[in-house]
Motif scaffolding. Structure first.
Motif, short mmCIF file in Angstrom:
data_model
loop_
_atom_site.label_atom_id
_atom_site.label_comp_id
_atom_site.label_asym_id
_atom_site.label_seq_id
_atom_site.Cartn_x
_atom_site.Cartn_y
_atom_site.Cartn_z
N GLY A 1 0.85 -1.12 -0.03
CA GLY A 1 -0.13 -0.05 0.07
C GLY A 1 0.93 1.17 -0.06
N LEU A 2 1.84 1.36 0.81
CA LEU A 2 2.77 2.53 0.87
C LEU A 2 3.34 2.59 -0.23
CD1 LEU A 2 4.19 2.08 4.65
CD2 LEU A 2 2.68 3.79 3.73
N LEU A 3 3.74 1.52 -1.07
CA LEU A 3 4.36 1.63 -2.38
C LEU A 3 3.56 2.68 -3.24
CD1 LEU A 3 7.10 0.80 -3.40
CD2 LEU A 3 5.92 -1.25 -4.49
N LEU A 4 2.34 2.33 -3.32
CA LEU A 4 1.43 2.97 -4.12
C LEU A 4 0.88 4.48 -3.47
CD1 LEU A 4 -0.92 0.06 -4.87
CD2 LEU A 4 0.66 0.98 -6.13
N GLY A 5 1.52 4.81 -2.44
CA GLY A 5 1.00 5.92 -1.88
C GLY A 5 -0.25 5.92 -1.20
N LEU A 6 -0.88 4.61 -1.10
CA LEU A 6 -1.89 4.29 -0.05
C LEU A 6 -1.57 3.59 1.15
CD1 LEU A 6 -4.10 2.78 -3.02
CD2 LEU A 6 -4.33 5.19 -1.96
N LEU B 1 -11.61 6.26 -8.42
CA LEU B 1 -11.95 6.46 -9.76
C LEU B 1 -11.57 5.44 -10.57
CD1 LEU B 1 -13.20 8.01 -11.97
CD2 LEU B 1 -10.89 8.93 -12.44
N ILE B 2 -10.30 4.66 -10.41
CA ILE B 2 -9.70 3.90 -11.26
C ILE B 2 -9.47 2.48 -10.49
CG2 ILE B 2 -8.04 3.25 -12.86
CD1 ILE B 2 -7.07 5.90 -12.52
N HIS B 3 -10.35 1.69 -10.22
CA HIS B 3 -10.26 0.28 -9.64
C HIS B 3 -11.48 -0.58 -10.15
CE1 HIS B 3 -13.81 1.78 -6.97
NE2 HIS B 3 -13.68 0.48 -6.44
N GLY C 1 -5.25 1.34 -11.90
CA GLY C 1 -5.45 1.94 -10.68
C GLY C 1 -3.75 1.67 -9.92
N PHE C 2 -3.48 0.68 -9.88
CA PHE C 2 -2.12 0.55 -9.17
C PHE C 2 -1.28 1.26 -9.95
CE2 PHE C 2 -3.81 -2.16 -6.21
CZ PHE C 2 -4.07 -3.40 -6.50
#
Lengths: 474, 292
Positions: A346-351, A424-426, A457-458
């Motif tokens: 998640g952190l990698l993705l900024g989430l 938006l993008i999932h 999205g990812f």
């Protein structure tokens, strides 16, 4: 018997040579000529053409190169704003009824009949609460959006939208009517997928189905609004809050529209290659919409049907969520385990892990993303005196209180922005996935339609995070 | 029954697969309809609703059926279809909503469905909803329908739109020229519906006999070809009510019609020419502007 029939067909074949190659055109011409003649005899026109033709004037404005697009965006913003502000009050009412009043009643009732804690948890805190959420969050905006949309349809504006967007869709290798299914998707993606039936060619229909997910559906608006409000809205005075929310939803929605074009273009160049089909688009005259009838039919046909499906999928989600939060493995709940496992990715993705777990649980219905996130964050950070116990979804009245909880959970502006992008993008919600399967009858295309957006999205959140961190030097 | 007549009918049945006896039997008609997915268990007549898109067809449909409707699929095709019912006088009518089409050339799925239903299901009445303010374009479909069936009622809808554009549309003139009943309506305000129901009733019960307009093709070669084919078709399928139209379709190479010839399906059409173009005087009603 058969030989008689053969004779007829043979005669037909032979005679076809006799009558000439342009037989079809000639007969069509005769048909048109007769139609014109009969119409001429039956219709008399006024001596002078009326100087002001309302329809034509409106059309000149609405489909003009200069004003067409801004007017569409304005119309979209207006509808969003109307839906958002209109839905606030009924949502609040439903909330206080179903959750503040009925929920404790149910708990009390369960306690009085001596229900075991886990059964009462699963049924009332899990299944009932999730359904109550979906109803209070999803029903009011849908009950406003769909009638508005239908009124617009009735009025005659939507074909003008299709007209304006047609050449863009054509360049993207898609069908002009996709404009209509795309706009329907802003209400509900499942309804948008069904509306692709107006597209005859299977190839273009698939493109419309796969890209419908980029239309920001009603269920995702609350997520967008909330995040926009607490991360962006806290930067403007409170009176502009509603307007800013609407504008930010429109901005994300427009991004979604852009993605629709881009992905349609990509699909039509790769796995869905083919010719763009032509079609006749009739611009019907503007007619005053029949308001009461529209309200009734749009309620039954669209709102209730979609709501019913959403409830069916939300029930099990609530159960799963409650179980994962209360099932202890090694002293820590299953939910926490999952959050910790997914956190690095998640952190990698900024989430973060919480968001990812929330999205897994929220596959059934996008509405429960935010309450699930809140519940999980509190669970993980061990927040005190907030909420009603583990595995029970809740939402806070004040934007600032919410912001506090989230920052305690390690959220930053990047997290907020990426959440808006990811929302938006999932992958489509399970109702939509099910609808796609029923409409296409193909497991292959349903899988592509479900996985493509989430992979995108990812990718998008990953790159946003990297660029952001690079710039922020974080 | 006379033995001779019986035998003749038996022979007839060997030729076309269906005897004249079958043709006039209500069960046979119902069987045809069942094939097209229309269940006539508790209904007397089946009424088809055709017309261009955007003419207020749905409004007429809703106005006639109220809430007594349900949606289903066209058999074998994934296109939804609305069906409803209404009662008028002593009869119960089933209303089937055909897809809105600009023509019946069957170049698209919608046109195919509409055309096949009118041809093979032989509805007792076909209502064509027409936009009074766009008469010329709508007449294309009307003229094509008139070539397939006689039992037509024209619902001249959107009269208020025509008024708004200061157009005067004359339903009586139209009825005289087309040879079928024409009923002016403003369906969204429920105007003209009584007259429409009356017209449907009269056509269904055979009280009105139409002399529909047939498009003339000023083409002697074509006329020769058509008459040659028509006599062959009438020999093989004595029942077929619209041999001229069938001939034109065969000359055009219409695959569905070719198939209907090969399979003998044309022989299963139940209404005969005699039923339709009877010699009796047609009923005149001043209210609805029927043809005389």
């Amino acid at each position: 018997m058969n030989s008689n029939y053969e004779k007829i067909l043979k005669s037909a074949r032979d005679l076809r040579w006799d009558i000439g190659v342009d037989f079809h055109e000639k007969t069509m011409e005769a048909l048109y000529t007769d139609a014109t003649r009969i119409a001429d005899r039956a219709v008399t026109y006024p001596k002078e053409k009326p100087r002001f033709d309302l329809d034509r004037t409106i059309d000149k404005l609405v489909t003009s190169r200069v004003w067409g697009f801004p007017l569409m965006i304005l119309m979209l913003t207006f509808i969003f704003w109307l839906t958002i502000t209109g839905a606030n009050y009924p949502s609040g009412l439903l909330f206080s009824l179903l959750i503040d009043k009925v929920h404790p009643l149910l708990k009390a009732g369960a306690a009085s009949i001596g229900m075991p804690w886990w059964l009462d948890g699963v049924l009332i805190d899990g299944a009932y609460l999730a359904t109550a959420w979906v109803v209070s969050v999803m029903l009011p905006p849908m009950a406003i959006f769909f009638p508005l949309f239908t009124l617009l349809e009735d009025f005659g504006y939507l074909p003008r939208v299709a007209f304006n967007l047609d050449h863009i869709f054509r360049k993207a290798g898609a069908h002009g009517k996709q404009a209509l299914s795309m706009t329907m998707g802003f209400g509900c993606n499942a309804a948008g997928v069904i509306s692709t039936r107006i597209i005859d060619s299977p190839r273009e229909r698939l493109i419309a189905i796969i890209t419908n997910n980029f239309s920001l559906c009603n269920g995702r608006w609350p997520t967008q609004i909330l995040i926009a409000t607490i991360f962006i809205g806290t930067m403007v005075p409170a009176s502009l809050g509603g307007l800013i929310s609407a504008i930010s939803v429109v901005a994300i929605a427009l991004l979604g529209v852009l993605l629709t074009f881009v992905v349609s273009w990509a699909l039509s160049r790769t796995i869905l290659k083919g010719e763009v089909s032509t079609f006749t688009l009739e611009l019907p005259p503007y007619r005053p919409p029949r308001i009461l009838q529209t309200l009734y039919t749009s309620m039954i046909d669209r709102t209730l049907v979609v709501l019913w499906r959403a409830i069916i999928f939300a029930l099990p989600a609530g159960v799963v969520l409650w179980i994962s939060a209360n099932l202890m493995i090694g002293g820590v709940s299953l939910a926490e385990h999952l959050v910790n496992i997914l956190n690095p990715f998640g952190l990698l993705l900024g989430l973060n892990g919480v968001i990812l777990v929330a999205y897994i649980v929220a596959i059934p219905a996008n509405e429960i993303v935010i309450p699930t996130i809140m519940m999980l964050t509190v669970l993980v950070t061990g927040g005190n005196g907030i909420g009603a116990g583990s595995g029970v979804m809740f939402e806070l009245e004040s934007g600032l209180a919410t912001l506090n909880i989230l920052t305690q959970g390690g959220w930053t502006l990047l997290t907020g922005v990426n959440l808006m992008l990811f929302s938006l993008i999932h992958n489509p919600c399970s109702t939509t996935i099910y609808t796609i399967y029923k409409e296409t009858g193909s497991a292959k295309w349903t899988t592509i339609a479900s996985l493509l957006p989430v992979v995108m999205g990812f990718v998008v959140t990953f790159f946003t995070a990297q660029i952001w961190r690079l710039i922020a030097g974080w | 029954m006379d033995q001779k007549i019986n035998n003749k009918q038996q022979e007839g049945s060997k030729v076309a697969g269906v005897s004249a006896d079958c043709a006039s039997c209500p069960v046979h008609h119902a069987a045809n309809l069942k094939k097209l997915g229309v269940d006539m268990e508790s209904w007397d007549f089946v009424v088809a609703l055709a017309g261009n898109p955007n003419t207020g067809k749905s409004t007429v449909f809703n106005a006639l059926t109220g809430l007594k409707q349900h949606t289903g699929n066209w058999p074998g095709k994934t296109v939804t279809r609305a069906e409803g019912g209404f009662e008028y006088g002593d009869n119960r009518y089933k209303l089937v909503d055909l897809p809105g089409t600009y023509s019946l050339l069957a170049t698209s799925l919608d046109e195919e469905i509409a055309r096949d239903f009118i041809l093979f299901a032989q509805p007792d009445v076909t209502i064509v909803v027409v936009d009074a303010s766009r008469l010329e374009r709508n007449l294309n479909l009307v003229l094509q329908v008139l070539e397939i069936t006689n039992r037509v009622v024209i619902c001249l809808n959107l009269m208020d739109e025509a008024d708004r554009h200061q157009m005067k549309v004359d339903p009586r003139r139209l009825a005289r020229d087309l040879g079928v009943p024409v009923v002016p309506t403003v369906a969204r305000y429920d105007e003209g519906l009584e007259e429409l129901l009356a017209a449907i009733h009269e056509v269904a019960n055979g009280e009105t006999l139409a002399k529909p307009y047939h498009v003339t093709y000023d083409n002697p070669k074509l006329d020769r070809a058509v008459s040659q084919l028509v006599s062959q078709i009438e020999d093989a399928f004595p029942q077929v009510p619209n041999a001229r139209w069938v001939a034109l379709r065969l000359l055009d190479g219409d695959e569905r019609i070719i198939k209907a010839v090969v399979d003998g399906e044309l022989g299963e059409l139940t209404y005969t020419r005699d039923d339709l173009e009877g010699a009796s005087v047609s009923h005149v009603s001043n209210k609805s502007g029927f043809a005389q």
